[in-house]
Design a protein around this motif. Structure first.
Motif, PDB file in Angstrom:
ATOM      1  N   LEU A 145      47.975  32.463  34.335  1.00 34.32           N
ATOM      2  CA  LEU A 145      46.799  33.246  34.656  1.00 34.32           C
ATOM      3  C   LEU A 145      45.561  32.448  34.265  1.00 34.32           C
ATOM      4  O   LEU A 145      45.026  32.583  33.168  1.00 34.32           O
ATOM      5  CB  LEU A 145      46.832  34.591  33.923  1.00 34.32           C
ATOM      6  N   GLU A 146      45.136  31.588  35.160  1.00 34.54           N
ATOM      7  CA  GLU A 146      43.926  30.814  34.949  1.00 34.54           C
ATOM      8  C   GLU A 146      43.316  30.559  36.311  1.00 34.54           C
ATOM      9  O   GLU A 146      43.939  30.818  37.354  1.00 34.54           O
ATOM     10  CB  GLU A 146      44.231  29.497  34.235  1.00 34.54           C
ATOM     11  N   LEU A 147      42.086  30.057  36.323  1.00 35.41           N
ATOM     12  CA  LEU A 147      41.382  29.860  37.581  1.00 35.41           C
ATOM     13  C   LEU A 147      41.871  28.573  38.240  1.00 35.41           C
ATOM     14  O   LEU A 147      41.337  27.489  38.008  1.00 35.41           O
ATOM     15  CB  LEU A 147      39.867  29.808  37.327  1.00 35.41           C
ATOM     16  N   SER A 148      42.915  28.703  39.019  1.00 26.03           N
ATOM     17  CA  SER A 148      43.513  27.554  39.682  1.00 26.03           C
ATOM     18  C   SER A 148      43.945  27.949  41.078  1.00 26.03           C
ATOM     19  O   SER A 148      44.072  29.128  41.406  1.00 26.03           O
ATOM     20  CB  SER A 148      44.710  27.026  38.874  1.00 26.03           C
ATOM     21  N   SER A 149      44.172  26.947  41.893  1.00 22.60           N
ATOM     22  CA  SER A 149      44.598  27.156  43.264  1.00 22.60           C
ATOM     23  C   SER A 149      46.112  27.279  43.332  1.00 22.60           C
ATOM     24  O   SER A 149      46.834  26.543  42.653  1.00 22.60           O
ATOM     25  CB  SER A 149      44.135  25.976  44.134  1.00 22.60           C
ATOM     26  N   LEU A 150      46.612  28.199  44.161  1.00 23.90           N
ATOM     27  CA  LEU A 150      48.056  28.326  44.353  1.00 23.90           C
ATOM     28  C   LEU A 150      48.639  27.012  44.847  1.00 23.90           C
ATOM     29  O   LEU A 150      49.713  26.592  44.401  1.00 23.90           O
ATOM     30  CB  LEU A 150      48.351  29.453  45.350  1.00 23.90           C
ATOM     31  N   TYR A 151      47.948  26.337  45.751  1.00 28.55           N
ATOM     32  CA  TYR A 151      48.449  25.066  46.284  1.00 28.55           C
ATOM     33  C   TYR A 151      48.639  24.059  45.154  1.00 28.55           C
ATOM     34  O   TYR A 151      49.683  23.404  45.052  1.00 28.55           O
ATOM     35  CB  TYR A 151      47.460  24.519  47.317  1.00 28.55           C
ATOM     36  N   ASP A 152      47.633  23.947  44.268  1.00 30.97           N
ATOM     37  CA  ASP A 152      47.727  22.995  43.163  1.00 30.97           C
ATOM     38  C   ASP A 152      48.852  23.367  42.205  1.00 30.97           C
ATOM     39  O   ASP A 152      49.571  22.501  41.697  1.00 30.97           O
ATOM     40  CB  ASP A 152      46.400  22.930  42.406  1.00 30.97           C
TER      41      ASP A 152
ATOM     42  N   ALA B 126      33.518  19.342  47.492  1.00 29.21           N
ATOM     43  CA  ALA B 126      32.199  19.599  48.088  1.00 29.21           C
ATOM     44  C   ALA B 126      31.118  19.782  47.025  1.00 29.21           C
ATOM     45  O   ALA B 126      29.973  20.099  47.345  1.00 29.21           O
ATOM     46  CB  ALA B 126      32.266  20.841  48.977  1.00 29.21           C
ATOM     47  N   GLY B 127      31.491  19.568  45.754  1.00 27.44           N
ATOM     48  CA  GLY B 127      30.511  19.654  44.680  1.00 27.44           C
ATOM     49  C   GLY B 127      30.329  21.039  44.096  1.00 27.44           C
ATOM     50  O   GLY B 127      29.393  21.271  43.311  1.00 27.44           O
ATOM     51  N   ILE B 128      31.202  21.966  44.443  1.00 21.77           N
ATOM     52  CA  ILE B 128      31.126  23.326  43.895  1.00 21.77           C
ATOM     53  C   ILE B 128      31.904  23.366  42.590  1.00 21.77           C
ATOM     54  O   ILE B 128      33.082  23.007  42.543  1.00 21.77           O
ATOM     55  CB  ILE B 128      31.691  24.349  44.891  1.00 21.77           C
ATOM     56  N   THR B 129      31.259  23.790  41.519  1.00 25.05           N
ATOM     57  CA  THR B 129      31.896  23.870  40.206  1.00 25.05           C
ATOM     58  C   THR B 129      32.324  25.306  39.938  1.00 25.05           C
ATOM     59  O   THR B 129      31.483  26.188  39.752  1.00 25.05           O
ATOM     60  CB  THR B 129      30.944  23.404  39.091  1.00 25.05           C
ATOM     61  N   LEU B 130      33.629  25.542  39.948  1.00 27.54           N
ATOM     62  CA  LEU B 130      34.147  26.883  39.670  1.00 27.54           C
ATOM     63  C   LEU B 130      34.042  27.155  38.180  1.00 27.54           C
ATOM     64  O   LEU B 130      34.400  26.324  37.350  1.00 27.54           O
ATOM     65  CB  LEU B 130      35.593  26.992  40.136  1.00 27.54           C
ATOM     66  N   HIS B 131      33.562  28.355  37.855  1.00 28.10           N
ATOM     67  CA  HIS B 131      33.311  28.676  36.445  1.00 28.10           C
ATOM     68  C   HIS B 131      34.165  29.818  35.929  1.00 28.10           C
ATOM     69  O   HIS B 131      34.725  29.751  34.830  1.00 28.10           O
ATOM     70  CB  HIS B 131      31.831  29.005  36.256  1.00 28.10           C
ATOM     71  N   SER B 132      34.290  30.888  36.706  1.00 25.33           N
ATOM     72  CA  SER B 132      34.995  32.072  36.225  1.00 25.33           C
ATOM     73  C   SER B 132      35.442  32.915  37.408  1.00 25.33           C
ATOM     74  O   SER B 132      35.092  32.637  38.558  1.00 25.33           O
ATOM     75  CB  SER B 132      34.098  32.905  35.299  1.00 25.33           C
ATOM     76  N   ALA B 133      36.219  33.964  37.108  1.00 25.20           N
ATOM     77  CA  ALA B 133      36.693  34.861  38.162  1.00 25.20           C
ATOM     78  C   ALA B 133      37.028  36.219  37.572  1.00 25.20           C
ATOM     79  O   ALA B 133      37.357  36.329  36.388  1.00 25.20           O
ATOM     80  CB  ALA B 133      37.919  34.282  38.867  1.00 25.20           C
ATOM     81  N   ARG B 134      36.928  37.227  38.396  1.00 30.43           N
ATOM     82  CA  ARG B 134      37.433  38.564  38.071  1.00 30.43           C
ATOM     83  C   ARG B 134      38.674  38.781  38.919  1.00 30.43           C
ATOM     84  O   ARG B 134      38.642  38.609  40.136  1.00 30.43           O
ATOM     85  CB  ARG B 134      36.386  39.642  38.353  1.00 30.43           C
TER      86      ARG B 134
ATOM     87  N   TYR C  17      33.527  32.717  40.882  1.00 33.06           N
ATOM     88  CA  TYR C  17      32.101  32.413  40.755  1.00 33.06           C
ATOM     89  C   TYR C  17      31.911  30.949  40.373  1.00 33.06           C
ATOM     90  O   TYR C  17      32.737  30.363  39.652  1.00 33.06           O
ATOM     91  CB  TYR C  17      31.462  33.294  39.679  1.00 33.06           C
ATOM     92  N   ASP C  18      30.804  30.355  40.842  1.00 33.22           N
ATOM     93  CA  ASP C  18      30.499  28.987  40.434  1.00 33.22           C
ATOM     94  C   ASP C  18      29.666  28.993  39.162  1.00 33.22           C
ATOM     95  O   ASP C  18      29.415  30.051  38.564  1.00 33.22           O
ATOM     96  CB  ASP C  18      29.818  28.221  41.570  1.00 33.22           C
ATOM     97  N   ASP C  19      29.230  27.809  38.733  1.00 35.00           N
ATOM     98  CA  ASP C  19      28.532  27.712  37.454  1.00 35.00           C
ATOM     99  C   ASP C  19      27.109  28.248  37.489  1.00 35.00           C
ATOM    100  O   ASP C  19      26.436  28.285  36.457  1.00 35.00           O
ATOM    101  CB  ASP C  19      28.544  26.270  36.950  1.00 35.00           C
ATOM    102  N   THR C  20      26.643  28.685  38.669  1.00 39.66           N
ATOM    103  CA  THR C  20      25.335  29.347  38.752  1.00 39.66           C
ATOM    104  C   THR C  20      25.470  30.867  38.767  1.00 39.66           C
ATOM    105  O   THR C  20      24.474  31.581  38.815  1.00 39.66           O
ATOM    106  CB  THR C  20      24.572  28.897  40.013  1.00 39.66           C
ATOM    107  N   GLY C  21      26.722  31.361  38.759  1.00 40.39           N
ATOM    108  CA  GLY C  21      26.959  32.795  38.824  1.00 40.39           C
ATOM    109  C   GLY C  21      27.102  33.333  40.229  1.00 40.39           C
ATOM    110  O   GLY C  21      27.268  34.535  40.434  1.00 40.39           O
ATOM    111  N   ARG C  22      27.046  32.450  41.227  1.00 39.30           N
ATOM    112  CA  ARG C  22      27.181  32.864  42.625  1.00 39.30           C
ATOM    113  C   ARG C  22      28.643  33.115  42.969  1.00 39.30           C
ATOM    114  O   ARG C  22      29.523  32.321  42.619  1.00 39.30           O
ATOM    115  CB  ARG C  22      26.613  31.768  43.534  1.00 39.30           C
ATOM    116  N   ALA C  23      28.924  34.217  43.663  1.00 36.83           N
ATOM    117  CA  ALA C  23      30.285  34.479  44.151  1.00 36.83           C
ATOM    118  C   ALA C  23      30.574  33.542  45.314  1.00 36.83           C
ATOM    119  O   ALA C  23      29.833  33.514  46.302  1.00 36.83           O
ATOM    120  CB  ALA C  23      30.413  35.923  44.593  1.00 36.83           C
TER     121      ALA C  23
END
Length: 247
Positions: A89-96, A178-186, A218-224
């Motif tokens: 249970l962590e913010l990771s991709s199923l493919y990975d 693409a330079g998107i930094t994933l930070h968190s998820a609900r 969400y990314d590191d700016t808080g954007r979904a």
């Protein structure tokens, strides 16, 4: 190979011998001592080796066939298909996660188009209802067999995606590139029975147990940046997590 595996069967236990054997075989597969493609051997030989009746061995094997761990192939014998995927249970991709577990993931893109956001999707992504979003529907397989059906919604213009990239990589890997930094998820995890359509897609029986996951990342700016609703075959997939006592 199975010849080197030791089975410890308790013949005075109230637990049926076929069930003990099935659980121990499942553990051997889960631990990687038997890998996809390995042959289980002849039922008669296995029953003689373990001092069990052939019907007992057959019943144990059938239990694992029903769970999708083994398959009987004409002219080949009983063969290991896979071991159950246990996803942290962590913010990771199923493919990975599947790739890291040596499960040989492949992806079939079923849908990739721009659609107006419904109320639930709009609320999750923080956009206006009816605003354009990108919807992705994908079927993820391991060793050629379905394991999950994935539906993801992304804000319009977030990523430049095409079928080739979606089939060869995980969504989060594409975001990172693409330079998107994933930070968190609900995330919410549940369970329910498969509909007839879902069962057909996932090669299950109607009413079979499915694990469900709904996630907003969400990314590191808080954007979904992603809202996903996924279903997984419970026979082939499990979520694995550690609980800590709060001091």
């Amino acid at each position: 190979m199975l010849d080197s595996v030791h089975f410890d069967l308790d013949r005075i236990s109230p637990v049926p011998l076929y069930y003990q054997l099935a659980r121990q075989l499942e553990a051997v597969i889960d631990q990687g001592a038997l890998v996809p493609g390995d042959l289980l051997g002849n039922e008669i030989d296995l029953s003689v080796r373990l001092g069990l009746s052939r019907p007992t061995v057959r019943q144990a094997i059938q239990l694992l066939v029903d769970k999708g761990l083994l398959v009987r192939r004409r002219g080949v014998g009983t063969q290991v298909v896979h071991r159950q995927v246990k996803r942290p249970l962590e913010l990771s991709s199923l493919y990975d996660d599947l790739e890291a577990a040596g499960q040989g993931p492949t992806t079939e893109v079923l849908r990739h188009e721009a659609v107006p956001a419904g109320a639930g999707v709009a609320a999750a992504l923080g956009v206006t209802e009816g605003a354009e979003v990108t919807v992705l529907e994908r079927l993820r397989r391991t060793h050629g067999r379905p394991v999950a059906s994935l539906c993801n919604y992304l804000p319009a213009g977030l990523l430049q995606l095409d079928r080739t990239r979606l089939e060869s990589s995980g969504l989060y890997r594409l975001m990172r590139s693409a330079g998107i930094t994933l930070h968190s998820a609900r995330q919410t995890i549940g369970a329910r029975s498969a509909t007839a359509e879902e069962a057909a897609r996932l090669d299950e029986r109607p009413g079979a147990a499915l694990l469900t996951m709904t996630r907003t990342a969400y990314d590191d700016t808080g954007r979904a940046v992603e809202f996903g609703t996924h279903i997984y075959r419970a026979s082939r997939y499990a979520f694995d997590f550690q609980l800590l006592v709060r001091p």
